[in-house]
Design a protein around this motif. Structure first.
Motif, PDB file in Angstrom:
ATOM      1  N   THR A 169       0.814  -1.221   0.000  1.00 34.19           N
ATOM      2  CA  THR A 169       0.000   0.000   0.000  1.00 34.19           C
ATOM      3  C   THR A 169       0.844   1.267   0.000  1.00 34.19           C
ATOM      4  N   PHE A 170       1.916   1.262   0.785  1.00 38.82           N
ATOM      5  CA  PHE A 170       2.641   2.513   1.027  1.00 38.82           C
ATOM      6  C   PHE A 170       4.040   2.569   0.413  1.00 38.82           C
ATOM      7  N   THR A 171       4.460   1.550  -0.270  1.00 40.65           N
ATOM      8  CA  THR A 171       5.784   1.580  -0.904  1.00 40.65           C
ATOM      9  C   THR A 171       5.662   1.178  -2.371  1.00 40.65           C
ATOM     10  N   LYS A 172       6.747   1.328  -3.084  1.00 43.02           N
ATOM     11  CA  LYS A 172       6.784   0.945  -4.500  1.00 43.02           C
ATOM     12  C   LYS A 172       7.571  -0.339  -4.714  1.00 43.02           C
ATOM     13  N   VAL A 173       7.697  -1.138  -3.661  1.00 41.66           N
ATOM     14  CA  VAL A 173       8.407  -2.416  -3.763  1.00 41.66           C
ATOM     15  C   VAL A 173       7.652  -3.328  -4.728  1.00 41.66           C
ATOM     16  N   ASN A 174       8.389  -3.996  -5.606  1.00 39.49           N
ATOM     17  CA  ASN A 174       7.782  -4.905  -6.573  1.00 39.49           C
ATOM     18  C   ASN A 174       7.019  -6.016  -5.858  1.00 39.49           C
TER      19      ASN A 174
END
Length: 199
Positions: A169-174
């Protein structure tokens, strides 16, 4: 008479397999016709059709198929349907599951592409699609709630689910890394459990 009965008995497994293949295609085609807003809405339908109604697979199997389908490249729900089809009916089961699920979308896209210039600015079409997207959310939530009992089995799994939700939800981690991290976490939890038992 006995020869006829033996021939019928020999043909029975083949007919059963053909019936199963036809059922897979029809049911997956039906799902493809009524699923909007991405593949997650299909999970609830697969659970209802193949776990609850027909008993072809268990809930744990569906969750495993979903996890594998999410881990591989490509469209998650197509991957999941291929794994499901292969598991319950072999190679042709995988082909028909994927083809049945994809066919409605291919037909729709072909029609929309042909008439695109006429409908691209149509307010009614835009509003209808907006309403469909809203209806998809409770379907996805319903599927998640129904499958949680088999997925969230102890405190550590709840912690992992909360961490994964936060990261997504809060990061752009793959998302693939999130899935792989979950797999590593599961293996570590198993190793800790086994280590505790041997003491």
């Amino acid at each position: 008479m006995e020869t006829t009965q033996e021939a019928k008995a020999a043909c029975a497994p083949e007919r059963k397999k053909e019936n199963r293949l036809l059922t897979i295609f029809i049911v997956m085609f039906k799902m493809g016709c009524v699923t909007f807003g991405g593949g997650w809405g299909i999970i609830a339908q697969m659970q209802e059709e193949f776990v609850d109604r027909r008993g072809w697979i268990e809930e744990e199997d569906l969750i495993d198929f979903l996890s594998l389908g999410r881990s591989f490249p490509g469209i998650m729900i197509i991957n999941t349907s291929v794994i499901f089809g292969y598991t319950v009916a072999g190679f042709w089961g995988a082909v028909l599951a994927a083809f049945g699920l994809s066919l409605p979308a291919l037909i729709s896209i072909a029609v929309v592409t042909y008439f695109y210039s006429a409908i691209k600015s149509n307010v009614i079409v835009a509003r209808a699609l907006g309403g469909v997207r809203c209806a998809v959310i409770p379907i996805i939530l319903g599927a998640a709630l129904r499958l949680r009992e088999k997925s969230l089995t102890d405190k550590s799994s709840y912690v992992l689910a909360a961490i994964a939700l936060f990261v997504c939800t809060f990061t752009k981690v793959n998302k693939i890394l999130v899935v792989l991290g979950g797999a590593v976490f599961g293996l570590l939890a198993l190793a800790v459990k086994r280590g505790g038992r041997h003491r």
